[in-house]
Write an enzyme that holds these catalytic residues in place. Structure first.
Site, PDB file in Angstrom:
ATOM      1  N   ARG A  64      45.591 -41.355  91.313  1.00  0.00           N
ATOM      2  CA  ARG A  64      46.834 -41.586  90.962  1.00  0.00           C
ATOM      3  C   ARG A  64      47.096 -42.207  89.516  1.00  0.00           C
ATOM      4  O   ARG A  64      47.558 -41.808  88.677  1.00  0.00           O
ATOM      5  CB  ARG A  64      47.645 -42.167  91.681  1.00  0.00           C
ATOM      6  CG  ARG A  64      49.181 -42.452  91.263  1.00  0.00           C
ATOM      7  CD  ARG A  64      50.149 -43.054  92.500  1.00  0.00           C
ATOM      8  NE  ARG A  64      51.574 -43.020  92.169  1.00  0.00           N
ATOM      9  CZ  ARG A  64      52.191 -44.270  91.903  1.00  0.00           C
ATOM     10  NH1 ARG A  64      51.326 -45.454  92.100  1.00  0.00           N
ATOM     11  NH2 ARG A  64      53.370 -44.124  91.481  1.00  0.00           N
ATOM     12  N   HIS A  68      48.538 -40.793  85.981  1.00  0.00           N
ATOM     13  CA  HIS A  68      49.543 -41.487  85.343  1.00  0.00           C
ATOM     14  C   HIS A  68      49.140 -41.928  83.794  1.00  0.00           C
ATOM     15  O   HIS A  68      49.881 -42.201  82.944  1.00  0.00           O
ATOM     16  CB  HIS A  68      49.984 -42.762  86.103  1.00  0.00           C
ATOM     17  CG  HIS A  68      50.936 -42.731  86.933  1.00  0.00           C
ATOM     18  ND1 HIS A  68      52.099 -43.403  87.105  1.00  0.00           N
ATOM     19  CD2 HIS A  68      51.076 -41.936  88.103  1.00  0.00           C
ATOM     20  CE1 HIS A  68      52.888 -43.028  88.401  1.00  0.00           C
ATOM     21  NE2 HIS A  68      52.129 -42.069  88.877  1.00  0.00           N
ATOM     22  N   ASN A  96      55.279 -47.277  87.433  1.00  0.00           N
ATOM     23  CA  ASN A  96      53.919 -48.375  87.532  1.00  0.00           C
ATOM     24  C   ASN A  96      53.920 -49.571  88.014  1.00  0.00           C
ATOM     25  O   ASN A  96      53.167 -49.922  88.827  1.00  0.00           O
ATOM     26  CB  ASN A  96      53.214 -48.036  86.226  1.00  0.00           C
ATOM     27  CG  ASN A  96      52.866 -46.744  85.684  1.00  0.00           C
ATOM     28  OD1 ASN A  96      52.926 -45.856  86.617  1.00  0.00           O
ATOM     29  ND2 ASN A  96      52.812 -46.678  84.376  1.00  0.00           N
ATOM     30  N   HIS A 195      49.338 -35.589  97.132  1.00  0.00           N
ATOM     31  CA  HIS A 195      50.131 -36.413  97.992  1.00  0.00           C
ATOM     32  C   HIS A 195      49.645 -36.111  99.565  1.00  0.00           C
ATOM     33  O   HIS A 195      50.126 -36.746 100.433  1.00  0.00           O
ATOM     34  CB  HIS A 195      51.725 -36.138  97.941  1.00  0.00           C
ATOM     35  CG  HIS A 195      51.977 -36.877  96.977  1.00  0.00           C
ATOM     36  ND1 HIS A 195      53.460 -36.913  96.693  1.00  0.00           N
ATOM     37  CD2 HIS A 195      51.329 -37.512  95.781  1.00  0.00           C
ATOM     38  CE1 HIS A 195      53.772 -37.493  95.626  1.00  0.00           C
ATOM     39  NE2 HIS A 195      52.592 -38.092  95.156  1.00  0.00           N
TER      40      HIS A 195
END
Length: 322
Positions: A64, A68, A96, A195
């Site tokens: 992740r 990001h 975040n 996910h």
């Protein structure tokens, strides 16, 4: 200017534009560190393996972090910069804050890297390698990571708030968000399969849990003790995206979507009578197809607007610029 000369001129312009774009892309190479730091990838792999062995969830966290990073002004390590009195980074942006983790693992990797190859391996490249190795450690596919990114001296909290897809996004919102980064709808569906590992906080799915009809009711009932209706009560309680195999990178995410067991609103949008349904069905039945497409999409994502050549820098400490 007559039409033939205009066409010829445009052809020359297009040629040089393509040449420039190819030159930028060519600066990323899987062999970038082969001679200047040949142990770089082995160092990352060993420390990721150790981190994931200590805590399985860390694999999802490192994956992740790379995502990001890349969605905010490109894959440039900007997500790692700490706030200071005169500088606002991305760590406290809405998507975040109290959510991103794994920074200490990246710090450890960077610390060892700087002892072995001083000033050579960027934080952005460490993120890209760690994401791949995390997926592999949890049973997922590997891919060839293109390397040679440099680190940004800037960050953008505003871009983090704007560019990162939200848990409330519709299918069209998701497609648009990914297309703005040069990724297709199919890339989005494949990357969403990340996910299949990891967990989400109650605040990310509470509204769906108590207000949406396209959610398996047995599944919903099983979550209500962990995530009560009242805001402020259990906000930080965690639930795995895929309860059946939370620490295994497999195609369970897509199987769950077909049973209306997507945890987030944005998850279930991928199987809700829309254009994504067919690919979700394919991935739920064919894990190899998912693995192949996920790996290809990760390579594409890792190529979003990298800093190369003389742009940016190689940070000595991933939390601050030199």
């Amino acid at each position: 200017m007559n039409s033939s000369r205009r066409v010829a001129l445009m052809s020359v312009v297009c040629f040089f534009v393509l040449l420039c774009c190819s030159a930028v892309s060519a600066q990323l190479s899987p062999t970038f560190y082969s001679t200047i730091c040949p142990t770089a990838q082995r160092i990352v792999r060993a420390l990721v393996r150790q981190a994931v062995a200590n805590e399985k969830r860390m694999g999802a966290s490192l994956l992740r972090l790379h995502f990001h990073d890349c969605f905010v002004n490109g894959c440039d390590g900007s997500v790692l910069l700490d706030d200071t009195q005169g500088f606002t980074g991305e760590k406290n942006a809405g998507p975040n804050a109290n959510s991103l983790r794994g920074f200490e693992v990246i710090d450890k990797i960077k610390g060892i890297m700087e002892r072995v190859c001083v000033g050579v391996v960027s934080c952005a490249d460490i993120l890209a390698i760690a994401a791949r190795d995390s997926v592999v450690e949890l049973g997922g596919p590997g891919w060839v990571v293109n390397l040679g990114r440099r680190d940004a001296r800037t960050a953008s909290q505003n871009a983090a708030n704007t560019n990162l897809p939200g848990t409330f996004f519709s299918l069209n919102n998701l497609i648009s968000s990914f297309q703005s980064q040069g990724l297709s709808a199919n890339d989005m569906i494949a990357l969403s399969g990340g996910h299949t590992i990891g967990q989400a906080r109650c605040t990310a799915f509470r509204t769906r849990l108590y207000n949406e009809a396209n959610m398996n009711q047995v599944f919903a009932s099983s979550l209500k003790a962990t995530c009560p209706r009242t805001a402020g009560n259990g906000d930080n309680n965690l639930t795995p995206f895929d309860a059946s195999s939370p620490n295994l990178f497999d195609n369970g995410y897509y199987t769950n979507l077909r049973s209306q067991k997507g945890l987030l609103h944005s998850d279930q949008q991928l199987f809700n009578g829309g254009s994504a349904d067919a690919l979700v069905s394919l991935y739920s039945a064919n894990q190899t197809a998912f693995f192949n497409d996920f790996a290809a999409a990760m390579v594409k994502m890792g190529n979003i607007k990298p800093l190369t050549g003389n742009s940016g820098e190689i940070r000595k400490n991933c939390r601050r610029w030199n």
